[in-house]
Enzyme design. Structure first.
Site, mmCIF file in Angstrom:
data_model
loop_
_atom_site.group_PDB
_atom_site.id
_atom_site.type_symbol
_atom_site.label_atom_id
_atom_site.label_comp_id
_atom_site.label_asym_id
_atom_site.label_seq_id
_atom_site.Cartn_x
_atom_site.Cartn_y
_atom_site.Cartn_z
ATOM 1 N N ASP A 13 17.257 -6.645 3.307
ATOM 2 C CA ASP A 13 16.639 -6.013 2.373
ATOM 3 C C ASP A 13 17.362 -6.122 1.006
ATOM 4 O OD1 ASP A 13 15.546 -3.953 0.572
ATOM 5 O OD2 ASP A 13 15.512 -2.532 2.373
ATOM 6 N N TYR A 229 26.863 2.532 7.812
ATOM 7 C CA TYR A 229 26.828 1.725 9.050
ATOM 8 C C TYR A 229 26.093 0.537 8.697
ATOM 9 C CZ TYR A 229 28.586 4.930 12.704
ATOM 10 O OH TYR A 229 29.403 5.650 13.493
ATOM 11 N N LYS A 232 22.308 -2.694 11.717
ATOM 12 C CA LYS A 232 21.642 -1.700 12.440
ATOM 13 C C LYS A 232 20.240 -1.708 12.280
ATOM 14 C CE LYS A 232 22.107 3.456 11.948
ATOM 15 N NZ LYS A 232 21.086 3.630 12.225
HETATM 16 P P1 13P Z 1 14.683 0.494 4.787
HETATM 17 O O1 13P Z 1 15.794 0.667 5.875
HETATM 18 O O2 13P Z 1 13.495 -0.105 5.204
HETATM 19 O O3 13P Z 1 15.246 0.032 3.498
HETATM 20 O O4 13P Z 1 14.232 2.082 4.635
HETATM 21 C C1 13P Z 1 15.044 2.871 4.096
HETATM 22 C C2 13P Z 1 14.506 4.295 4.025
HETATM 23 O O5 13P Z 1 15.277 5.321 3.657
HETATM 24 C C3 13P Z 1 12.999 4.884 4.025
HETATM 25 O O6 13P Z 1 12.746 6.074 3.960
HETATM 26 MG MG MG Z 2 14.785 -0.784 1.530
HETATM 27 MG MG MG Z 3 13.436 -2.183 5.838
#
Ligand code: 13P
Ligand code: MG
Ligand code: MG
Ligand code: 13P
Length: 377
Positions: A13, A229, A232
């Protein structure tokens, strides 16, 4: 001996629009350009860039084996290029999963996730690419247990002589950094005694004793890096199907049960896993619910065969988007019912994950503040 091919699915991401939703098309474009150049330079055989929610997915085929430095370096640079576009547009969480300033030779432990398998192609090689968003590393444990160990899911375990012998399962202890190879059905109950604890154990690989790897997941040990972390979230899984492996339909069937998975809002809630098409994977309810997508692909001489028309360019594939169909509306509706129900718990367990698994916490400060007021009972 036939030449071996490696399928590498590397994801990260690196930024999204209006919260944790989806990468900008320009980000996908620059990543595609990087992989396209690598096909022309001979590093890759073929590639496809896709996404699940805000996670960008680089599907690549090549002849360099797993954990290859050039292939991982290419993925890292493609993500860096996409992150740089995200930064230019001031997108949300630009560069989120690139947790190191310098590439160390392998993306593992640096933020991105990788599922890779090297194999000798069978005469026909149908595969499934499963991609998840807003959920933790052990999300695939329950479906894997059903697909490879449960004869009430996979009738092939009973009636296909090649599947009848069962499978070996590599299980990782993501906390204590250990792994163990166990055999199903001989050790079925022992395997489930571990996998049932989704906070510590997760499947890495499933092997057929003579045909080789059937499934691999981007499971990594949990590492503290940059105070966070890593290795994951939002895991991916590659599965080779049919002819001694589970049939495509046997792999997809367990996703009709919208199991509760850890993740969702702030990575800190339990929500019902929602199967959907890639285009429907934007997290639209409370940053979720946790999603899973399944693309059906064919690999032949390392080329990814989709349903594209003659004349389409490398990277321009149309795969079978298995969860896009209306059949899955029934499951999606159920998943929404369950997720809304879980939200009814607000910040109470089991609506939220146990304290040690929360991705954010205020508790240490609160307890510190309250220390002078705490009375013995
Ligand atoms: P992602 O791990 O998909 O970036 O989402 C993080 C998040 O805090 C969603 O509320
Ligand atoms: Mg995200
Ligand atoms: Mg994500
Ligand atoms: P076909 O007979 O259509 O090849 O299907 C076999 C199978 O594996 C169905 O699950």
């Amino acid at each position: 001996m036939a030449e071996k091919i490696t399928v590498s699915l590397i994801k990260a991401d690196v930024g999204s629009i209006a919260g944790h939703s989806r990468p900008h098309p320009r980000m996908m474009e620059v990543a595609s350009e990087a992989l396209g150049r690598a096909v022309r330079d001979g590093l890759l055989v073929d590639y496809y860039v896709t996404r699940c929610g805000d996670d960008m997915q680089l599907l690549m085929t090549h002849r360099h084996g797993e954990n290859n430095k050039e292939v991982h370096g290419l993925a890292w640079n493609a993500f860096m290029a996409a992150a740089s576009e995200a930064k230019k547009m001031h997108l949300y969480a630009a560069g989120q999963d690139l947790l190191s300033d310098a590439f160390s030779g392998n993306v593992r432990g640096q933020g991105p996730g990788a599922a890779e398998m090297e194999f000798e192609e069978r005469p026909t090689e149908p595969m499934l690419v499963l991609m998840a968003d807003k959920c933790g590393p052990a999300a695939y444990s329950l479906p894997v247990a059903k697909i490879f160990m449960d004869p009430f899911t996979t009738t092939g375990l009973v009636i296909d002589p090649r599947a009848h012998q069962g499978y070996d399962i590599e299980i990782v202890d993501v906390v204590d950094h250990k792994k163990v190879l166990m055999s199903s059905p001989a050790e079925l109950y022992d395997i489930l005694a571990l996998l049932g604890d989704t906070t510590r154990y997760a499947v890495k690989r499933v092997l057929h004793r003579t045909i080789g790897t059937s499934a691999v997941i981007s499971t990594e040990k949990l590492n503290m890096l940059a105070g966070k972390y890593v290795g994951k979230d939002d895991p991916v899984m590659l599965v080779r199907c049919q002819s001694g492996f589970p049939a495509v339909g046997e792999v997809l069937q367990p996703f009709a049960f919208p199991q509760l998975v850890a993740g969702w809002m702030r990575g800190s809630h339990y929500g019902a896993w929602y199967p959907c098409g890639v285009d429907q994977s934007d997290p639209s309810y409370y940053d979720g619910p946790p999603r899973v997508c399944a693309l059906g692909i064919q690999v032949s001489n390392g080329k990814l065969q989709g349903a594209e028309m003659p004349g389409s360019k490398p990277g321009d594939h149309k795969f079978i988007d298995y969860f896009a169909g209306k059949e899955w509306d029934y499951v999606r509706n159920k998943a929404m019912d369950i997720s809304i129900y879980m939200r009814g718990h607000g910040p109470f367990m089991p609506g939220i994950v146990p304290p040690e698994d929360l991705e954010y916490t205020t508790r240490p400060e609160i307890l510190k503040k309250l220390e002078p007021r705490m009375q013995p009972l």
